[in-house]
Design a protein around this motif. Structure first.
Motif, PDB file in Angstrom:
ATOM      1  N   ALA A 180       0.667  -1.165   0.366  1.00  0.00           N
ATOM      2  CA  ALA A 180      -0.052   0.025   0.084  1.00  0.00           C
ATOM      3  C   ALA A 180       1.007   1.001  -0.227  1.00  0.00           C
ATOM      4  O   ALA A 180       0.514   2.110  -0.648  1.00  0.00           O
ATOM      5  N   GLY A 181       1.969   1.362   0.777  1.00  0.00           N
ATOM      6  CA  GLY A 181       2.655   2.426   0.663  1.00  0.00           C
ATOM      7  C   GLY A 181       3.720   2.516  -0.695  1.00  0.00           C
ATOM      8  O   GLY A 181       3.954   3.844  -0.987  1.00  0.00           O
ATOM      9  N   LEU A 182       3.925   1.376  -1.363  1.00  0.00           N
ATOM     10  CA  LEU A 182       4.512   1.910  -2.604  1.00  0.00           C
ATOM     11  C   LEU A 182       3.361   2.512  -3.777  1.00  0.00           C
ATOM     12  O   LEU A 182       3.669   3.376  -4.290  1.00  0.00           O
ATOM     13  N   LEU A 183       1.995   1.941  -3.472  1.00  0.00           N
ATOM     14  CA  LEU A 183       1.102   2.685  -4.354  1.00  0.00           C
ATOM     15  C   LEU A 183       0.910   4.281  -4.060  1.00  0.00           C
ATOM     16  O   LEU A 183       0.797   4.704  -4.851  1.00  0.00           O
ATOM     17  N   LEU A 184       0.625   4.270  -2.721  1.00  0.00           N
ATOM     18  CA  LEU A 184       0.555   5.585  -2.059  1.00  0.00           C
ATOM     19  C   LEU A 184       1.568   6.501  -2.379  1.00  0.00           C
ATOM     20  O   LEU A 184       1.501   7.545  -2.749  1.00  0.00           O
ATOM     21  N   GLY A 185       2.783   5.706  -2.587  1.00  0.00           N
ATOM     22  CA  GLY A 185       3.996   6.750  -2.592  1.00  0.00           C
ATOM     23  C   GLY A 185       4.269   7.001  -4.020  1.00  0.00           C
ATOM     24  O   GLY A 185       4.726   8.271  -4.322  1.00  0.00           O
ATOM     25  N   VAL A 186       3.755   6.389  -4.834  1.00  0.00           N
ATOM     26  CA  VAL A 186       3.920   6.590  -6.569  1.00  0.00           C
ATOM     27  C   VAL A 186       2.980   7.883  -6.698  1.00  0.00           C
ATOM     28  O   VAL A 186       3.332   8.985  -7.345  1.00  0.00           O
ATOM     29  N   TRP A 187       1.891   7.836  -6.019  1.00  0.00           N
ATOM     30  CA  TRP A 187       0.776   9.117  -6.450  1.00  0.00           C
ATOM     31  C   TRP A 187       1.578  10.178  -5.708  1.00  0.00           C
ATOM     32  O   TRP A 187       1.421  11.240  -6.243  1.00  0.00           O
ATOM     33  N   ALA A 188       1.595   9.976  -4.318  1.00  0.00           N
ATOM     34  CA  ALA A 188       2.165  11.160  -3.412  1.00  0.00           C
ATOM     35  C   ALA A 188       3.447  11.856  -4.219  1.00  0.00           C
ATOM     36  O   ALA A 188       3.725  12.935  -4.052  1.00  0.00           O
ATOM     37  N   CYS A 189       4.531  11.048  -4.355  1.00  0.00           N
ATOM     38  CA  CYS A 189       5.682  11.567  -4.762  1.00  0.00           C
ATOM     39  C   CYS A 189       5.739  12.270  -6.163  1.00  0.00           C
ATOM     40  O   CYS A 189       6.218  13.144  -6.449  1.00  0.00           O
ATOM     41  N   THR A 190       4.795  11.710  -7.330  1.00  0.00           N
ATOM     42  CA  THR A 190       4.560  12.279  -8.142  1.00  0.00           C
ATOM     43  C   THR A 190       3.835  13.658  -8.264  1.00  0.00           C
ATOM     44  O   THR A 190       4.218  14.679  -8.711  1.00  0.00           O
ATOM     45  N   LEU A 191       2.579  13.833  -7.446  1.00  0.00           N
ATOM     46  CA  LEU A 191       2.237  15.094  -7.332  1.00  0.00           C
ATOM     47  C   LEU A 191       3.033  16.005  -6.554  1.00  0.00           C
ATOM     48  O   LEU A 191       3.090  17.408  -7.015  1.00  0.00           O
ATOM     49  N   CYS A 192       3.832  15.547  -5.410  1.00  0.00           N
ATOM     50  CA  CYS A 192       4.611  16.422  -4.809  1.00  0.00           C
ATOM     51  C   CYS A 192       5.503  16.935  -5.987  1.00  0.00           C
ATOM     52  O   CYS A 192       6.022  18.189  -5.668  1.00  0.00           O
ATOM     53  N   ALA A 193       6.226  16.085  -6.454  1.00  0.00           N
ATOM     54  CA  ALA A 193       7.415  16.618  -7.360  1.00  0.00           C
ATOM     55  C   ALA A 193       6.968  17.436  -8.507  1.00  0.00           C
ATOM     56  O   ALA A 193       7.623  18.508  -8.980  1.00  0.00           O
ATOM     57  N   ARG A 194       5.638  17.047  -9.045  1.00  0.00           N
ATOM     58  CA  ARG A 194       5.215  17.879 -10.159  1.00  0.00           C
ATOM     59  C   ARG A 194       4.723  19.500  -9.412  1.00  0.00           C
ATOM     60  O   ARG A 194       5.068  20.449 -10.154  1.00  0.00           O
ATOM     61  N   HIS A 195       4.236  19.306  -8.221  1.00  0.00           N
ATOM     62  CA  HIS A 195       3.885  20.705  -7.756  1.00  0.00           C
ATOM     63  C   HIS A 195       5.197  21.621  -7.373  1.00  0.00           C
ATOM     64  O   HIS A 195       5.281  22.910  -7.619  1.00  0.00           O
ATOM     65  N   LEU A 196       6.165  20.873  -6.850  1.00  0.00           N
ATOM     66  CA  LEU A 196       7.463  21.679  -7.017  1.00  0.00           C
ATOM     67  C   LEU A 196       8.377  21.933  -7.991  1.00  0.00           C
ATOM     68  O   LEU A 196       9.101  22.761  -8.284  1.00  0.00           O
ATOM     69  N   GLY A 197       7.783  21.160  -9.239  1.00  0.00           N
ATOM     70  CA  GLY A 197       8.422  21.421 -10.544  1.00  0.00           C
ATOM     71  C   GLY A 197       9.984  20.807 -10.570  1.00  0.00           C
ATOM     72  O   GLY A 197      10.879  21.239 -11.329  1.00  0.00           O
ATOM     73  N   LEU A 198      10.223  19.736  -9.894  1.00  0.00           N
ATOM     74  CA  LEU A 198      11.502  19.200  -9.779  1.00  0.00           C
ATOM     75  C   LEU A 198      11.351  17.522  -9.896  1.00  0.00           C
ATOM     76  O   LEU A 198      10.262  17.080  -9.372  1.00  0.00           O
ATOM     77  N   ALA A 199      12.286  17.045 -10.545  1.00  0.00           N
ATOM     78  CA  ALA A 199      11.880  15.591 -10.814  1.00  0.00           C
ATOM     79  C   ALA A 199      12.215  14.722  -9.548  1.00  0.00           C
ATOM     80  O   ALA A 199      11.449  13.618  -9.306  1.00  0.00           O
ATOM     81  N   ASP A 200      13.146  15.218  -8.855  1.00  0.00           N
ATOM     82  CA  ASP A 200      13.297  14.241  -7.610  1.00  0.00           C
ATOM     83  C   ASP A 200      13.903  15.219  -6.275  1.00  0.00           C
ATOM     84  O   ASP A 200      14.938  15.156  -5.991  1.00  0.00           O
TER      85      ASP A 200
END
Length: 170
Positions: free
Chosen positions: A59-79
């Motif tokens: 569940a943490g992996l699935l949640l993490g893909v969603w959360a990390c994608t949106l957070c990185a997108r909102h910050l405008g940085l790849a990682d």
């Protein structure tokens, strides 16, 4: 956009990706996130058996893909360095697979994991580069997964070094 408490609280994905605040550390957020993972594991390990940990990690992996994608997108940085859910999830995996282990093997696992995550030798460096967007490219789901992937490879490298000696510390 800068990473701040306000940014973290603006969206649930930010809260998760930033490790519930551990990613806001001004120095070494990856190390702080890994320490937070270790503390949470110690607190939860008695309450969770092997199956609940497996469910939590998936569940943490699935949640993490969603959360990390949106957070990185909102910050405008790849990682972004402030995203530490990848360290948390990967180190939970390490601790779960070496359990039951005392504090000394856990400390060794911490040191090895931080080495692999920070230095990114060999396969970890390859995994880190694999999902990076092209210059000026958008952060998409592949990059969100990539944020997690190199830490999972760092966890695998840690386990490859730790598991052969498991009989010495169990």
């Amino acid at each position: 956009m800068s990473v701040s408490l306000g940014f973290m609280l603006r969206h649930p994905a930010h809260l998760v990706a930033l490790g519930f605040g551990s990613g806001l550390a001004p120095r070494a957020p990856g190390t702080v996130g890994t320490l937070a993972a270790w503390a949470a594991f110690v607190l939860l390990q008695r309450a969770f058996g092997p199956l609940p940990w497996a469910v939590l990690l998936v569940a943490g992996l699935l949640l993490g893909v969603w959360a990390c994608t949106l957070c990185a997108r909102h910050l405008g940085l790849a990682d972004p360095g402030a995203i530490v859910w990848d360290e948390i999830l990967a180190f939970w995996l390490v601790l779960w697979l070496i359990a039951p282990a005392g504090w000394l093997p856990q400390l060794l696992a911490f040191a090895l994991f931080r080495f692999f995550d920070a230095v990114k030798p060999g396969p970890v460096g390859w995994a880190d580069r694999l999902f990076k967007p092209q210059a000026g490219g958008q952060v998409g789901w592949a990059q969100g997964f990539g944020i997690l992937f190199d830490d999972l490879v760092a966890a695998a490298c840690t386990l490859l070094l730790m598991l052969p000696t498991r009989s010495l510390w169990t």
